[in-house]
Write a protein that holds these residues in place. Structure first.
Motif, PDB file in Angstrom:
ATOM      1  N   TRP A  75       0.840  -1.198   0.000  1.00 41.17           N
ATOM      2  CA  TRP A  75       0.000   0.000   0.000  1.00 41.17           C
ATOM      3  C   TRP A  75       0.878   1.251   0.000  1.00 41.17           C
ATOM      4  O   TRP A  75       0.597   2.222  -0.693  1.00 41.17           O
ATOM      5  N   HIS A  76       1.953   1.221   0.793  1.00 40.13           N
ATOM      6  CA  HIS A  76       2.856   2.360   0.852  1.00 40.13           C
ATOM      7  C   HIS A  76       3.612   2.522  -0.465  1.00 40.13           C
ATOM      8  O   HIS A  76       3.853   3.651  -0.914  1.00 40.13           O
ATOM      9  N   LYS A  77       3.980   1.411  -1.073  1.00 38.84           N
ATOM     10  CA  LYS A  77       4.679   1.469  -2.351  1.00 38.84           C
ATOM     11  C   LYS A  77       3.801   2.135  -3.407  1.00 38.84           C
ATOM     12  O   LYS A  77       4.265   2.990  -4.182  1.00 38.84           O
ATOM     13  N   CYS A  78       2.523   1.755  -3.453  1.00 38.41           N
ATOM     14  CA  CYS A  78       1.580   2.390  -4.382  1.00 38.41           C
ATOM     15  C   CYS A  78       1.564   3.903  -4.184  1.00 38.41           C
ATOM     16  O   CYS A  78       1.634   4.679  -5.149  1.00 38.41           O
ATOM     17  N   PHE A  79       1.465   4.319  -2.945  1.00 39.32           N
ATOM     18  CA  PHE A  79       1.390   5.735  -2.604  1.00 39.32           C
ATOM     19  C   PHE A  79       2.669   6.458  -3.031  1.00 39.32           C
ATOM     20  O   PHE A  79       2.627   7.533  -3.646  1.00 39.32           O
ATOM     21  N   ASP A  80       3.805   5.876  -2.715  1.00 41.78           N
ATOM     22  CA  ASP A  80       5.091   6.517  -3.012  1.00 41.78           C
ATOM     23  C   ASP A  80       5.331   6.666  -4.509  1.00 41.78           C
ATOM     24  O   ASP A  80       5.977   7.618  -4.953  1.00 41.78           O
ATOM     25  N   LEU A  81       4.835   5.727  -5.301  1.00 41.58           N
ATOM     26  CA  LEU A  81       5.054   5.754  -6.745  1.00 41.58           C
ATOM     27  C   LEU A  81       4.080   6.670  -7.482  1.00 41.58           C
ATOM     28  O   LEU A  81       4.278   6.969  -8.661  1.00 41.58           O
ATOM     29  N   ALA A  82       3.037   7.114  -6.793  1.00 41.70           N
ATOM     30  CA  ALA A  82       2.029   7.959  -7.429  1.00 41.70           C
ATOM     31  C   ALA A  82       2.580   9.356  -7.685  1.00 41.70           C
ATOM     32  O   ALA A  82       3.168   9.981  -6.797  1.00 41.70           O
ATOM     33  N   SER A  83       2.364   9.851  -8.897  1.00 37.15           N
ATOM     34  CA  SER A  83       2.830  11.185  -9.285  1.00 37.15           C
ATOM     35  C   SER A  83       1.732  12.234  -9.200  1.00 37.15           C
ATOM     36  O   SER A  83       2.002  13.428  -9.349  1.00 37.15           O
ATOM     37  N   GLY A  84       0.498  11.814  -8.996  1.00 40.13           N
ATOM     38  CA  GLY A  84      -0.630  12.719  -9.063  1.00 40.13           C
ATOM     39  C   GLY A  84      -0.772  13.626  -7.859  1.00 40.13           C
ATOM     40  O   GLY A  84      -0.310  13.311  -6.757  1.00 40.13           O
ATOM     41  N   GLU A  85      -1.447  14.744  -8.067  1.00 36.96           N
ATOM     42  CA  GLU A  85      -1.802  15.642  -6.972  1.00 36.96           C
ATOM     43  C   GLU A  85      -2.864  14.992  -6.091  1.00 36.96           C
ATOM     44  O   GLU A  85      -2.913  15.230  -4.882  1.00 36.96           O
ATOM     45  N   TYR A  86      -3.692  14.159  -6.722  1.00 39.83           N
ATOM     46  CA  TYR A  86      -4.762  13.463  -6.009  1.00 39.83           C
ATOM     47  C   TYR A  86      -4.546  11.961  -6.093  1.00 39.83           C
ATOM     48  O   TYR A  86      -3.980  11.458  -7.072  1.00 39.83           O
ATOM     49  N   ILE A  87      -5.038  11.265  -5.078  1.00 37.22           N
ATOM     50  CA  ILE A  87      -4.924   9.808  -5.026  1.00 37.22           C
ATOM     51  C   ILE A  87      -6.278   9.198  -4.716  1.00 37.22           C
ATOM     52  O   ILE A  87      -7.036   9.698  -3.881  1.00 37.22           O
ATOM     53  N   ASN A  88      -6.569   8.115  -5.408  1.00 34.23           N
ATOM     54  CA  ASN A  88      -7.720   7.269  -5.086  1.00 34.23           C
ATOM     55  C   ASN A  88      -7.246   5.826  -5.147  1.00 34.23           C
ATOM     56  O   ASN A  88      -6.793   5.351  -6.192  1.00 34.23           O
ATOM     57  N   TYR A  89      -7.273   5.146  -4.005  1.00 32.28           N
ATOM     58  CA  TYR A  89      -6.991   3.708  -4.018  1.00 32.28           C
ATOM     59  C   TYR A  89      -8.144   2.997  -4.714  1.00 32.28           C
ATOM     60  O   TYR A  89      -9.293   3.452  -4.676  1.00 32.28           O
ATOM     61  N   LEU A  90      -7.831   1.890  -5.335  1.00 32.30           N
ATOM     62  CA  LEU A  90      -8.858   1.041  -5.947  1.00 32.30           C
ATOM     63  C   LEU A  90      -8.519  -0.405  -5.641  1.00 32.30           C
ATOM     64  O   LEU A  90      -7.465  -0.901  -6.041  1.00 32.30           O
ATOM     65  N   MET A  91      -9.380  -1.057  -4.885  1.00 37.21           N
ATOM     66  CA  MET A  91      -9.159  -2.470  -4.591  1.00 37.21           C
ATOM     67  C   MET A  91      -9.364  -3.281  -5.865  1.00 37.21           C
ATOM     68  O   MET A  91     -10.214  -2.948  -6.696  1.00 37.21           O
ATOM     69  N   ASP A  92      -8.605  -4.351  -6.011  1.00 36.88           N
ATOM     70  CA  ASP A  92      -8.609  -5.089  -7.281  1.00 36.88           C
ATOM     71  C   ASP A  92      -9.871  -5.905  -7.513  1.00 36.88           C
ATOM     72  O   ASP A  92      -9.995  -6.572  -8.546  1.00 36.88           O
ATOM     73  N   ASP A  93     -10.837  -5.821  -6.589  1.00 42.25           N
ATOM     74  CA  ASP A  93     -12.121  -6.482  -6.821  1.00 42.25           C
ATOM     75  C   ASP A  93     -13.288  -5.493  -6.789  1.00 42.25           C
ATOM     76  O   ASP A  93     -14.449  -5.891  -6.809  1.00 42.25           O
ATOM     77  N   ASP A  94     -12.981  -4.190  -6.767  1.00 36.87           N
ATOM     78  CA  ASP A  94     -14.019  -3.162  -6.774  1.00 36.87           C
ATOM     79  C   ASP A  94     -14.098  -2.487  -8.145  1.00 36.87           C
ATOM     80  O   ASP A  94     -13.282  -2.754  -9.028  1.00 36.87           O
ATOM     81  N   VAL A  95     -15.057  -1.573  -8.291  1.00 34.91           N
ATOM     82  CA  VAL A  95     -15.316  -0.942  -9.591  1.00 34.91           C
ATOM     83  C   VAL A  95     -15.667   0.529  -9.371  1.00 34.91           C
ATOM     84  O   VAL A  95     -16.331   0.875  -8.391  1.00 34.91           O
ATOM     85  N   PHE A  96     -15.219   1.391 -10.294  1.00 32.10           N
ATOM     86  CA  PHE A  96     -15.588   2.808 -10.298  1.00 32.10           C
ATOM     87  C   PHE A  96     -16.794   3.047 -11.210  1.00 32.10           C
ATOM     88  O   PHE A  96     -16.883   2.448 -12.286  1.00 32.10           O
ATOM     89  N   ASP A  97     -17.674   3.971 -10.810  1.00 32.49           N
ATOM     90  CA  ASP A  97     -18.610   4.567 -11.757  1.00 32.49           C
ATOM     91  C   ASP A  97     -17.804   5.459 -12.696  1.00 32.49           C
ATOM     92  O   ASP A  97     -16.795   6.058 -12.287  1.00 32.49           O
TER      93      ASP A  97
END
Length: 287
Positions: A75-97
């Motif tokens: 989880w921390h690795k995902c966060f550290d690698l993100a370049s965006g001003e904003y972050i949204n986690y997405l679980m690998d079994d969930d879905v976005f509208d």
């Protein structure tokens, strides 16, 4: 209007079929300035193999296969690698509208001191069919509300239910999360790491609740919360106590309500006997 980069970060683990659906829901967003960061903690290469075609076609997808299982560090690795001003986690079994990011970003662009935007999330089953909500996923309000962060935190804490949502549900600014995801007041929470992050954000600003279903929360037999059962509830008492340092539960009455709500939830379970003793001791100091 500002169009900042949004990082959708996905800690993946052994679910290539639902991960594909999750990624497609990001690629279908009406907001286009998005990068997708996937950190793969899988025990095999099934996710990597599924992603091969995506990586050739979509340069905005960045994939990292861990050499060993990182668990929470993923989880921390995902966060550290993100370049965006904003972050949204997405679980690998969930879905976005498809309008999730656009509708949530609107509030950051138009209002001041927003640190967290969440929404109603529709529960779905293994096949993606709508199912009735559980207690924590019931719609909190029928209209969009902008509210003091501590007020929303108190609603959650006094009922011992995460109405704010799972990691998939919330959009936030990267700079606003001062501690790493899941760390609250110096403690790393493993089973309610999302709530730990939300309280950290809510302590410093306002929250937005949108009553539309802007994400879909999949419930299935192999889900971590189902497997962990009561163990997933064991961290609540620590976070209730710690939250007072940030101004949550700022009256004795609210604090008592949160403690008693927790006690009610664990009543009858021997493994929580020490917690009940802690609560009794705290309550005597509040009388």
């Amino acid at each position: 209007m500002d169009h900042p980069l949004v990082s959708i970060v996905i800690p993946a683990y052994n679910r290539p079929e639902t991960l594909k659906i999750a990624i497609d829901s990001v690629l279908e967003q009406t907001y286009s300035n998005i990068e997708i960061i996937i950190c793969d903690d899988s025990s095999d290469n099934s996710v990597q193999e599924m992603l091969a075609a995506y990586l050739q076609k979509y340069p905005q997808i960045k994939y990292h296969k861990n050499e060993r299982n990182l668990f929470l560090e993923n989880w921390h690795k995902c966060f550290d690698l993100a370049s965006g001003e904003y972050i949204n986690y997405l679980m690998d079994d969930d879905v976005f509208d498809k309008e999730k990011i656009a509708k949530m970003l609107y509030f950051f662009n138009e209002f001041e001191n927003i640190t967290l935007v969440t929404s109603y999330r529709q529960t779905i089953d293994e096949s993606g069919q709508f199912i009735p909500p559980i207690a924590a996923t019931t719609r909190l309000y029928e209209e969009t509300r902008i509210m003091d962060g501590k007020m929303l935190g108190n609603i959650v804490l006094t009922r011992c239910l995460n109405f704010i949502g799972e990691p998939t549900t919330v959009l936030f600014r990267k700079k606003d999360l001062l501690e790493r995801f899941g760390i609250y007041k110096g403690k790393q929470y493993s089973l309610i790491n999302d709530l730990a992050a939300w309280l950290s954000l809510l302590s410093r600003g306002k929250a937005v609740y949108i009553p539309e279903a802007l994400s879909y929360f999949r419930r299935h037999p192999n889900q971590n919360n189902n497997i962990l059962g009561l163990k997933a509830f064991s961290e609540w008492l620590d976070i209730i106590i710690a939250s007072r340092e940030d101004g949550f539960l700022d009256t004795n009455e609210l604090y008592k309500t949160a403690l008693q709500s927790y006690e009610l939830r664990v009543r009858g379970y021997k493994q929580f006997e020490e917690d009940r003793k802690r609560i009794k001791k705290i309550l005597t100091t509040l009388d």
